[in-house]
Design a protein around this motif. Structure first.
Motif, PDB file in Angstrom:
ATOM      1  N   VAL A   1     153.640 -21.080 -21.473  1.00 31.02           N
ATOM      2  CA  VAL A   1     154.473 -19.770 -22.312  1.00 31.02           C
ATOM      3  C   VAL A   1     155.744 -19.873 -22.941  1.00 31.02           C
ATOM      4  CG1 VAL A   1     155.281 -17.341 -21.606  1.00 31.02           C
ATOM      5  CG2 VAL A   1     153.216 -18.441 -20.515  1.00 31.02           C
TER       6      VAL A   1
ATOM      7  N   ILE B   1     148.541 -23.386 -24.816  1.00 35.60           N
ATOM      8  CA  ILE B   1     149.497 -22.433 -24.865  1.00 35.60           C
ATOM      9  C   ILE B   1     148.750 -21.108 -25.044  1.00 35.60           C
ATOM     10  CG2 ILE B   1     151.240 -21.434 -26.413  1.00 35.60           C
ATOM     11  CD1 ILE B   1     152.036 -23.973 -27.367  1.00 35.60           C
ATOM     12  N   ASP B   2     147.879 -20.914 -25.772  1.00 37.17           N
ATOM     13  CA  ASP B   2     147.183 -19.682 -25.707  1.00 37.17           C
ATOM     14  C   ASP B   2     146.405 -19.358 -24.287  1.00 37.17           C
ATOM     15  OD1 ASP B   2     147.512 -19.465 -28.310  1.00 37.17           O
ATOM     16  OD2 ASP B   2     145.714 -20.264 -29.118  1.00 37.17           O
TER      17      ASP B   2
ATOM     18  N   ARG C   1     157.171 -21.522 -30.475  1.00 40.84           N
ATOM     19  CA  ARG C   1     156.274 -22.230 -31.481  1.00 40.84           C
ATOM     20  C   ARG C   1     156.583 -22.136 -33.047  1.00 40.84           C
ATOM     21  NH1 ARG C   1     149.962 -21.958 -30.185  1.00 40.84           N
ATOM     22  NH2 ARG C   1     150.507 -19.756 -29.770  1.00 40.84           N
ATOM     23  N   ASP C   2     156.733 -20.908 -33.240  1.00 39.47           N
ATOM     24  CA  ASP C   2     157.035 -20.419 -34.750  1.00 39.47           C
ATOM     25  C   ASP C   2     158.275 -20.328 -34.974  1.00 39.47           C
ATOM     26  OD1 ASP C   2     157.069 -19.573 -37.332  1.00 39.47           O
ATOM     27  OD2 ASP C   2     156.189 -17.829 -36.974  1.00 39.47           O
TER      28      ASP C   2
ATOM     29  N   ASN D   1     148.023 -26.571 -28.313  1.00 42.43           N
ATOM     30  CA  ASN D   1     147.965 -25.376 -28.710  1.00 42.43           C
ATOM     31  C   ASN D   1     147.006 -24.436 -28.038  1.00 42.43           C
ATOM     32  OD1 ASN D   1     149.625 -24.577 -31.314  1.00 42.43           O
ATOM     33  ND2 ASN D   1     148.809 -26.601 -31.761  1.00 42.43           N
TER      34      ASN D   1
ATOM     35  N   SER E   1     140.996 -19.351 -30.479  1.00 41.40           N
ATOM     36  CA  SER E   1     142.378 -20.108 -30.561  1.00 41.40           C
ATOM     37  C   SER E   1     141.587 -21.095 -31.530  1.00 41.40           C
ATOM     38  CB  SER E   1     142.533 -20.850 -29.190  1.00 41.40           C
ATOM     39  OG  SER E   1     143.694 -21.786 -29.296  1.00 41.40           O
TER      40      SER E   1
ATOM     41  N   GLN F   1     156.533 -22.558 -24.590  1.00 41.77           N
ATOM     42  CA  GLN F   1     156.142 -23.018 -25.834  1.00 41.77           C
ATOM     43  C   GLN F   1     155.627 -22.035 -27.017  1.00 41.77           C
ATOM     44  OE1 GLN F   1     156.572 -26.185 -26.905  1.00 41.77           O
ATOM     45  NE2 GLN F   1     157.671 -26.288 -24.876  1.00 41.77           N
ATOM     46  N   SER F   2     155.022 -21.005 -26.361  1.00 43.98           N
ATOM     47  CA  SER F   2     154.342 -19.979 -27.210  1.00 43.98           C
ATOM     48  C   SER F   2     155.751 -19.075 -27.840  1.00 43.98           C
ATOM     49  CB  SER F   2     153.612 -18.992 -26.525  1.00 43.98           C
ATOM     50  OG  SER F   2     154.457 -18.138 -25.704  1.00 43.98           O
TER      51      SER F   2
ATOM     52  N   VAL G   1     149.436 -18.110 -22.266  1.00 40.47           N
ATOM     53  CA  VAL G   1     149.918 -16.711 -22.745  1.00 40.47           C
ATOM     54  C   VAL G   1     148.948 -15.607 -22.085  1.00 40.47           C
ATOM     55  CG1 VAL G   1     150.379 -15.024 -24.415  1.00 40.47           C
ATOM     56  CG2 VAL G   1     151.055 -17.422 -24.535  1.00 40.47           C
TER      57      VAL G   1
END
Length: 1124
Positions: free
Chosen positions: A402, A324-325, A408-409, A321, A351, A404-405, A328
């Protein structure tokens, strides 16, 4: 087209490529090899034996870091940044040297490499940077005559023919007097702010084909295996290579399985292949993946597992995670793709805070520190580029996270779709969006996936253009499965129903043909096309018409009935021309022109080229037809005909633009030496334009491969004078240039009436006061005199001047002002006495020549040691040659006593050894016993082992005495380390290829004989040497192509095969030998070598073959040799 060819011909370059295609790696490789050549003090960048280019100083710049620098220096330009610039935050040069890079650009000696135009994510900022690059190119990257890439068309160089345009002439960079620039970018998004211009050449890096990908993987795994074994060998003594090779074979089979099951998209880029290889090497699991997203996912997971193993406190989920941050942030906030230590800690803290799993700020801060330290210790997905400066190791990994971001949700399919759709208008998010769709097609349930796709291709109230549908089709190759047919039909109709005609023509037809025929059939049945839908119908009609046209052309060509076969027709036209040399008649030129447009058989084309090569004259009315062949200059199959026209026009003084440039290009590309008859003809005939001849001579001299094949007989004083002037110019330029081969070596014979001119020229040059230095004068005369003497043993068109002329030359031996000439005469005589076909009646075997040699020996105190030692070498070979020719000469006691004095008193090792050889050959004329030599030495003098080794080396300089080496192989075994070092020094010493260099021991032949018997000892000595095997091979190959002695080149190839095995380099050497020998004018000598298979004799002692493909190449080469 290869990068070497592009660099040779184009000044302004933009290289486009897909992600991971190797754009950055290419620029880094260019930087390294150019820098290595500069450090080696080379004058040219040598790519292959046939190709070289100007050597410039590489200046590598990341455009992303330039963009970041501009944020703090908005008023500055690119030239201001150069010298201060960084490469992944590390300074490119020292601070006190930054002015040096600017000076190199000011003086036109730089290769500027700008990497990653696409990495500037802000479109407005990218436009500003493109403008700065344009201004830089316009001001600093101009041609030597100050033409810019952005100048208006130059009317005075416009080409009246339609075969090319002026871009080629102004783009040529054969001289290093102006800068060269390369800019790289991804293809997608480049059009927004591009450098497109008629003079800026755009190239694309092509995807690897299956064969290239397999070769890449084979080489990579081979290097990995080698590296692992070296580590094991150093750590564990006596380790066996067999278990490692078994493991490697297992991994290789897994990779072959990928090749069988994966699409070509997955194996088309170096990055993807490297990632696959690395993962397979590290994984024991079955590797059965079908898409980019799967491969990157498993590589990332494998890497994260290895990281968290090092620190069990770090959760793999938390680390994922955070990455991912980080991705981005860098993708949207950092144009350079980098983040410093302070910012990454702050980002990590934020994060982790979002996860709400830490009880205190101290615990959160400690965890963040541990996570950052994990990045410090590992190089993989994320790497520390400089002290506390971080970035993803490759842009594609950043884009994966990116993506995955974006997914992700996934609690709401609508939210994911809207999030993805919102980014479709941002060009730098294209790859993350493709990854995201690929992930969804892989991981989501069928119903959710179909619902997502249905929403994506539905019309949006926010956008007039159906961006979702365009993204869907753009990602088509990355999808692991397709949604329902209903969704696909909706996507097709979304484009079809759009009011924009351009959208339909650009996107509809290409995407239509991506679909399976059954899906297309069902869609066509469900849609009724009304006549008003003209754009669709027109597009489909034109596509079908183009297809039908190709089919029609195929059948039309097949239906053409030629009354007789092309070969017979050509032979008939050829026989009609009875002149010799043959003439290009109007009928022959017309037939060739018509037939070239239809030709499909390479054999037919080769036959035509063979005939055309003999047409040194062109019928007047055929000239307009031949002139049209210039249009084939850029056709890789037919370009020879443009080259033929250029040489005809040179001969007839037809002035057309770029004529000499085409001739130069022809010499570089004429691998089969088809144009040699035209070069000979230019020198034979009265020169129509000496300016053209001058330029061609200069080009030939720079082209070592071609000039070594030129054996010309001249009859004209003007051309001889031109050659002499060029030679003087060559040796007065610089010390480095003087190592190049003389211009005169292209001339192997001249008419005997030129003797008067030559003697007059030499007398005037000797007696006239010149502005040149005395050492230059000495060297110039030495070259001419050596050339004159050696023309007497030329295999082709031997030239024998009068005895009086040679007597006059020998008078230089008594003038101590010209010591360089003394050695030149001795070296020429040594070549003559070593020559196999020297006749008993030759002037050089007569008493008068031998008396001159003896006079020098009598007066040994007057001569320097280096001159005397060469004189003794010549005298020894003279004695052996006289014995071979059955010339029973009586050697006086005076000469023998002088030789004994030199043997007993000279402090020079070379002099006492060579004097001893002369005495031995006088007393034992039929000497064939190796022991005779050593018995003589031992009876006369105490000889150390080191001196015995030196004697062995010196024996290689005498005629037919090399085979006696076998009788004392133990001596060389004791000194094998010294032999390897001597051989390496010999290869590295560029002066050894100097025309005036003294004879040196035949280290190559000695090493070959030793290597045949003691391969392991020689190989171990080579591997344990200070320079190592790899560096030795590099120098060896360079020397092979630089040497001008064909027989020496054969021995070099043989030795290489024995110690290095059969490799691609060896195959290239053998092909070179065969092409050179078989194209030599002296067919009766050259053909014997090829036809007898001597060129392949080196395969008798091979110990290693690098890969399977080599075996096939060997058979292909042998087949071509047999056919020849």
């Amino acid at each position: 087209m290869k990068i070497e060819t592009i660099l040779r011909y184009y000044r302004w370059l933009v290289i486009l490529g897909d992600p991971g295609s190797g754009k950055t790696s290419l620029l880094r490789w260019l930087t390294r090899i150019f820098a290595e050549e500069v450090l080696d003090r080379s004058m040219r960048m040598v790519w292959t034996r046939n190709e070289d280019s100007s050597l410039r100083i590489p200046i590598l710049i990341r455009i992303g870091e330039f963009a970041t620098w501009l944020e703090h220096n908005p008023k500055k330009t690119l030239i201001d940044y150069i010298g201060k610039h960084t490469w992944f935050s590390e300074r490119y040069c020292r601070e006190d040297d930054e002015h040096v890079l600017k000076e190199l650009i000011y003086y036109g000696h730089a290769l500027i490499l700008l990497d990653g135009l696409d990495e500037v994510s802000n479109v407005k900022r990218r436009g500003e940077i493109v403008d700065l690059i344009r201004k830089f190119i316009d001001e600093y990257v101009r041609t030597p005559n100050f033409i810019s890439a952005f100048d208006d068309e130059v009317t005075n160089i416009r080409n009246p023919y339609d075969w090319t345009d002026e871009i080629y002439s102004i783009n040529s960079i054969r001289t290093s007097s102006a800068n060269q620039i390369i800019v790289t970018s991804r293809i997608v998004g480049y059009q927004l702010h591009s450098l497109i211009n008629s003079r800026i050449v755009h190239c694309s890096i092509l995807p690897m084909n299956n064969k290239e990908a397999k070769q890449f993987i084979s080489d990579l795994i081979s290097e990995m295996e080698k590296g692992i074994f070296e580590v094991l060998r150093k750590e564990l003594s006596g380790v066996s290579r067999n278990p490692l090779q078994t493991t490697v074979q297992k991994h290789f089979k897994a990779l072959e399985n990928i090749f069988e099951k994966c699409s070509e998209v997955l194996i088309s880029t170096p990055l993807m292949l490297s990632s696959i290889c690395t993962y397979v090497f590290q994984s024991s699991d079955e590797f059965n993946l079908k898409s980019r997203i799967q491969i990157y996912h498993y590589i990332v997971q494998s890497t994260l597992r290895s990281w968290t193993t090092q620190n069990p406190n770090i959760s793999e989920h938390i680390l994922f995670n955070f990455l991912i941050d980080l991705a981005v942030y860098l993708h949207s906030q950092s144009s350079s793709g980098l983040i410093d230590g302070f910012d990454i800690e702050h980002l990590c803290y934020s994060s982790l805070k979002k996860l709400s799993i830490f009880k205190s700020r101290t615990q959160l801060y400690t965890y963040a520190k541990e996570l950052i330290s994990l990045l410090d210790m590992n190089v993989g997905i994320v790497a520390e580029r400089d002290l506390q400066v971080f970035g993803f190791s490759h842009l594609t990994f950043r884009e994966y996270f990116v993506a995955q971001s974006l997914v992700r949700d996934n609690s709401s399919i609508e939210n994911v779709m809207n999030r993805i759709l919102a980014y479709t208008i941002h060009s730098n998010f294209r790859e993350p969006l493709l990854f995201a769709l690929s992930w969804i097609s892989w991981k989501w349930k069928n119903d959710d996936y179909d619902k997502f796709c249905n929403l994506l291709v539905s019309p949006s109230q926010y956008y007039a253009i159906p961006f979702g549908t365009l993204l869907f089709f753009d990602a088509f190759d990355d999808l692991l499965r397709l949604p329902s047919n209903t969704t696909i039909f909706k996507a097709l109709n979304s484009i079809l129903d759009h009011p924009s005609d351009a959208l339909i023509t650009t996107y509809f037809i290409p995407n239509l043909f991506k679909l399976h025929k059954d899906i297309l059939k069902e869609w066509m049945q469900k849609n009724s096309f009304v006549p008003t839908n003209t754009i669709l119908l027109s597009s489909m009609y034109l596509t079908e018409l183009a297809f039908d046209a190709q089919i029609l052309k195929m059948y039309t060509n097949n239906d053409i009935k030629i009354e007789i076969s092309p070969q017979k027709k050509l032979q008939q036209l050829w026989n009609d021309s009875i002149e010799y040399p043959k003439m290009m008649t109007f009928e022959l030129a017309s037939w060739i022109t018509n037939y070239l447009e239809q030709i499909t058989n390479k054999i037919d084309l080769d036959d035509i080229i063979k005939y055309v090569s003999q047409c040194l004259e062109v019928e007047r009315k055929a000239l307009p037809i031949v002139e049209k062949w210039l249009k084939y200059r850029m056709d890789k199959d037919l370009k020879y005909f443009a080259y033929y026209t250029a040489f005809i026009f040179v001969k007839q003084c037809v002035d057309i633009p770029n004529l000499i440039e085409i001739v130069n290009e022809a010499l570089l590309n004429d691998d089969e030496f088809h144009l040699k008859p035209f070069i000979r003809d230019l020198f034979h005939s009265q020169p129509a334009n000496l300016h053209y001849i001058h330029q061609i001579l200069v080009m030939l001299h720079k082209n070592i491969r071609y000039s070594s094949q030129i054996s010309v007989h001249i009859e004209n004083e003007e051309i001889l004078e031109l050659l002499l002037n060029l030679e003087l110019e060559r040796i007065t330029t610089s010390n480095i240039d003087r190592i190049t081969q003389p211009y005169l070596l292209m001339i192997t014979g001249c008419s005997e009436h030129l003797e008067v001119y030559l003697k007059k020229y030499l007398v005037e040059f000797v007696n006239t006061e010149h502005t040149v230095e005395i050492n230059i004068k000495d060297e110039y005369l030495a070259i001419i005199i050596k050339w004159i003497l050696e023309m007497s043993i030329a295999l082709y068109c031997t030239t024998i001047f009068s005895i009086e002329f040679y007597k006059w030359i020998f008078t230089f031996l008594y003038d101590l002002k010209f010591l360089r000439i003394h050695k030149a005469i001795f070296n020429a005589l040594n070549s003559i006495f070593m020559h196999k076909f020297l006749k008993k009646t030759e002037v050089f075997t007569q008493d008068e020549t031998i008396i001159h040699l003896e006079n020098v020996i009598y007066s040994w105190k007057m001569y320097p040691e280096d001159v005397l030692s060469v004189g003794l070498l010549v005298y020894g070979n003279c004695i052996l040659k006289l014995e071979e020719l059955k010339r029973n000469r009586i050697f006086s006691e005076e000469i023998q006593n002088t030789l004994i004095t030199l043997f007993e008193t000279s402090p020079s090792e070379l002099i006492f050894i060579r004097a001893a050889f002369c005495l031995i050959y006088i007393h034992y004329p039929n000497m064939s016993s190796y022991n005779t030599i050593w018995n003589w030495f031992e009876n006369k003098k105490t000889v150390t082992l080191k001196q015995r080794y030196t004697i062995q080396l010196q024996l290689t300089l005498y005629q037919e005495l090399n085979p006696i080496f076998h009788q004392d192989a133990q001596l060389i075994t004791d000194f094998v380390d010294l032999l390897v070092n001597n051989l390496y020094d010999y290869l590295c010493n560029k002066e050894n290829i100097d025309y005036l260099a003294d004879p040196t021991p035949n280290y190559v032949n000695l090493a070959l004989e030793f290597c045949k018997m003691h391969y392991d000892i020689f190989r171990n000595a080579l591997q344990n040497s200070s320079f190592g095997e790899e560096k030795f091979r590099k120098e060896y190959i360079v020397y092979f192509y630089q040497t001008n002695d064909p027989s020496h080149r054969k021995i070099l190839a043989h030795l290489y095969a024995v110690f290095a095995g059969v490799t691609h380099d060896l195959i290239d050497m053998l092909k070179w030998i065969d092409s050179v020998e078989s194209s030599n004018e002296v067919a009766e000598y050259a053909h014997k070598y090829v036809a007898s298979g001597d060129g392949w004799k080196c395969l008798d002692h091979i110990h290693h073959i690098s890969d399977r493909d080599i075996i096939e190449m060997i058979f292909q080469s042998l087949d071509s040799t047999c056919i020849a």
